[in-house]
Design an enzyme around this catalytic site. Structure first.
Site, PDB file in Angstrom:
ATOM      1  CB  ALA A   1      33.961  69.563  17.316  1.00  0.00           C
TER       2      ALA A   1
ATOM      3  CG  ASN B   1      42.252  68.710  16.618  1.00  0.00           C
ATOM      4  OD1 ASN B   1      42.363  69.912  16.852  1.00  0.00           O
ATOM      5  ND2 ASN B   1      42.105  68.256  15.396  1.00  0.00           N
ATOM      6  CG  ASP B   2      37.563  68.774  18.782  1.00  0.00           C
ATOM      7  OD1 ASP B   2      38.013  69.409  17.809  1.00  0.00           O
ATOM      8  OD2 ASP B   2      36.757  67.843  18.687  1.00  0.00           O
ATOM      9  CB  VAL B   3      40.853  69.059  24.744  1.00  0.00           C
ATOM     10  CG1 VAL B   3      39.689  68.106  24.822  1.00  0.00           C
ATOM     11  CG2 VAL B   3      42.141  68.342  24.400  1.00  0.00           C
ATOM     12  CB  VAL B   4      44.760  72.078  22.376  1.00  0.00           C
ATOM     13  CG1 VAL B   4      45.224  71.093  23.437  1.00  0.00           C
ATOM     14  CG2 VAL B   4      44.823  71.456  20.996  1.00  0.00           C
TER      15      VAL B   4
END
Lengths: 509, 94
Positions: free
Chosen positions: A477, A435-438
């Site tokens: 996050a 999630n956060d990494v995209v």
């Protein structure tokens, strides 16, 4: 036996590499023998060779082809170090020693065979704690019986420099132990991943650290003998156990990759400190290698999250998995829901698919189904690649191991910087458990907590499939993700494993 | 060995470590951790010295316990690394 006689071992002037080269076979002064006799240069040479084998072990890991040889080099190095130690010391307790090695060896071997690859971070944390504890025990043994370790001066006092080394060794070892135990409990789920914030913890931590250093100084200069010194050594040990505990409890689940790397580094420094005490090149070289390795991995992890090392250590980030509760994002924008049939159809038609797996995939145990999906797509002539973010797992490189376990060939797996430019030309980005990494907010939104973190440009792909359990949850996050609401995005709301299996069924016919 | 020689070896080894570790491919960072963990158990050398002596029984038993822990790490660390590395396969060329 006079301690003065013993101290000569390990203290022979084997000073430089040049001196090493000048030794000849016929150096009669250095007869190899048991305790008390002068140490042979061959012994020092053997430890040096062990150290070189350890360097080769790490060197082998530069590519998967050479990695297995590297691991064998490591084993050879360890074999040399252990056998050298055994043959150069009194073997009075050899039966007990062999028994101890056998007990530990069998236990280690069984654990290594049984451990699940998803549990690798816990295992590594547990292993770090053992190195730390071993360092503490060795330091205590050396302090109790300095003669055997060759650290006495002419007056049968422990050498000043050895006291500093012992003090530092026992402190680093104890920090490694208690810190790793907490890291293990958090990773293993025995303890919540939520940071535990004590009021005034920075003051407490700095105070305890200063206390440890101060006591090591006192320990160094205080006269030998008397109960006072024993207490001093024990208090240093206990304070170090406490500080290890205090340092790790405020660090949240999302920062665990940094913590595991950091403890890796500490375990190396602990070994190096004991290497100094014993003047043992194998231990010093290894300690330096492991210490720098862990430090570099911590740096890579921090950079991948755009966090400074200090802020990670200060703690408090990454409350807990899923955010949940009050932190949940309100869904007031339109989004599209896709189905397994849609995904199967679109990907079959595509020329290229990039799969972005995250830890959620590992939690759902979807890696085998995912590899099957990749195989089915390849049969249709689709190019399939995997894109791995440095923090995709719970420790550095974790996702690569999980994919390798599912038989994904490693040459289909790419790192962030190698593949990121390809999203613009790719037909389908398939996001599973990440999630956060995209999240494009990391590139554009200065107010976002993840701003500055390097992310995949999945928003540039023609079509995006995003597997997610539900729309409500957010990443570590706790921020919303614009990718959910893009025109070309279809949300696949289901358990990751079940969804991929459904897609496979649809791809099958 | 005098302190400065040991320190020299240590500092050089830190530099070697720096360059060697940067050359490790990120795909193998988990095996790297497992293997560094195994080799840092070279601390078993200290544990063996402690347990080999008959002079101090307490030191001997502390040493023996440390030998057990270090052995868990050595055998476990190398075995688990071997297991992981065996999984890394190249694409089959057809």
């Amino acid at each position: 036996m006079a301690p003065g006689a013993i101290q000569h071992m390990n203290r022979r002037p084997l000073t430089t590499l040049a001196a090493l080269c000048s030794f000849t076979l016929s150096a009669p002064a250095y007869a190899a023998g048991g305790e008390g006799t002068a140490v042979s240069p061959w012994v020092s040479l053997a430890y040096l060779v062990a150290g070189v084998f350890f360097i080769l072990a790490l060197r082998g890991l530069s590519s998967p082809e050479t990695s297995r040889d590297g691991n064998r080099f490591g084993m050879i190095g360890m074999g040399i170090a252990v056998i050298t130690t055994l043959v150069t010391h009194d073997l009075a307790n050899i039966v007990e020693i062999i028994a101890a090695i056998a007990i530990g060896g069998v236990a280690g071997f069984v654990i290594a065979r049984r451990i699940k690859m998803t549990d690798m971070p816990q295992l590594v944390a547990a292993f770090h704690s053992l190195v730390g504890l071993a360092a503490v025990l060795v330091a205590l043994a050396a302090w109790l019986n300095p003669g055997a370790f060759g650290i006495l001066d002419a007056n049968a006092q422990i050498l000043t420099v050895s006291r500093v080394e012992l003090g530092l060794g026992v402190a680093i070892g104890a920090i490694t132990f208690s810190g790793s135990v907490i890291a293990f409990l958090k990773l293993n789920g025995n303890m919540s991943g939520a940071p535990i914030m004590l009021p005034g913890r920075h003051v407490i931590n700095l105070g305890v650290l200063a206390g440890i250093l101060g006591l090591i100084a006192v320990f160094t200069v205080s006269p030998e003998g008397g109960a006072g010194q024993g207490w001093l050594f024990l208090i240093i040990t206990i304070l170090a156990f406490i500080i290890g505990f205090l340092l790790i409890i405020p660090i949240g689940g999302a920062d665990m990759p940094v913590v595991v790397s950091m403890l890796n580094s500490y375990s190396g420094w602990a070994a190096a400190a004991m290497g100094f005490t014993l003047s043992n090149t194998a231990m010093i070289i290894t300690g330096a290698l492991v210490g720098s390795s862990g430090a570099i991995l911590s740096y890579i992890m921090c950079k991948a999250m755009n966090r400074s090392f200090i802020s990670v250590i200060a703690g408090g980030f990454g409350a807990d998995t899923g955010g949940g509760g009050a932190g949940a994002v309100k869904i007031d924008r339109p989004w599209k829901r896709g189905s397994a049939e849609d995904a199967a159809y679109m990907m079959k038609q595509a020329e290229s698919v990039i799969i972005v797996p995250g830890y959620g995939m590992a939690v759902a145990q979807a890696q085998h189904a995912l590899r099957e999906m990749g195989d089915l797509l390849k049969k249709e002539g689709v190019s399939v690649k995997y894109a791995i973010h440095p923090v995709a797992g719970r420790m550095p490189g974790h996702m690569n191991v999980l994919l390798a376990e599912a038989n994904v060939p490693y040459d289909e797996v790419f790192e962030l910087e190698d593949i990121n430019s390809e999203f613009a030309q790719t037909d389908v980005a398939f996001i599973i458990g990440a999630n956060d990494v995209v999240n494009p907010a990391a590139k554009t939104d200065k107010s976002s907590p993840i701003y500055g973190m390097p992310v995949f440009d999945v928003d540039k792909a023609k079509t995006v499939f995003f597997i997610k359990r539900s729309m409500g949850g957010v990443g570590y996050a706790g921020v919303d993700n614009d990718v959910f609401y893009m025109d070309q995005t279809m949300m696949l709301l289901a358990d990751a494993k079940k969804m991929v299996e459904d897609i496979n069924k649809n791809l099958g016919h | 060995m005098d302190f400065i020689s040991i320190l020299s070896i240590f500092v050089m080894a830190c530099f070697v470590g720096y360059y060697v570790v940067w050359s490790v491919t990120p795909a193998l960072h988990t095996p790297l951790m497992a293997v560094t963990n195994a080799i840092s158990s070279v601390i078993i050398v200290g544990a063996l010295i402690g347990s080999a002596t008959a002079d101090s029984p307490v030191a001997k038993y502390l040493g023996l316990i440390a030998v057990v822990f270090a052995s868990v790490n050595i055998f476990g660390g190398f075995a688990v690394t071997e297991r992981m590395l065996a999984m890394y396969k190249k694409k089959e060329r057809k």
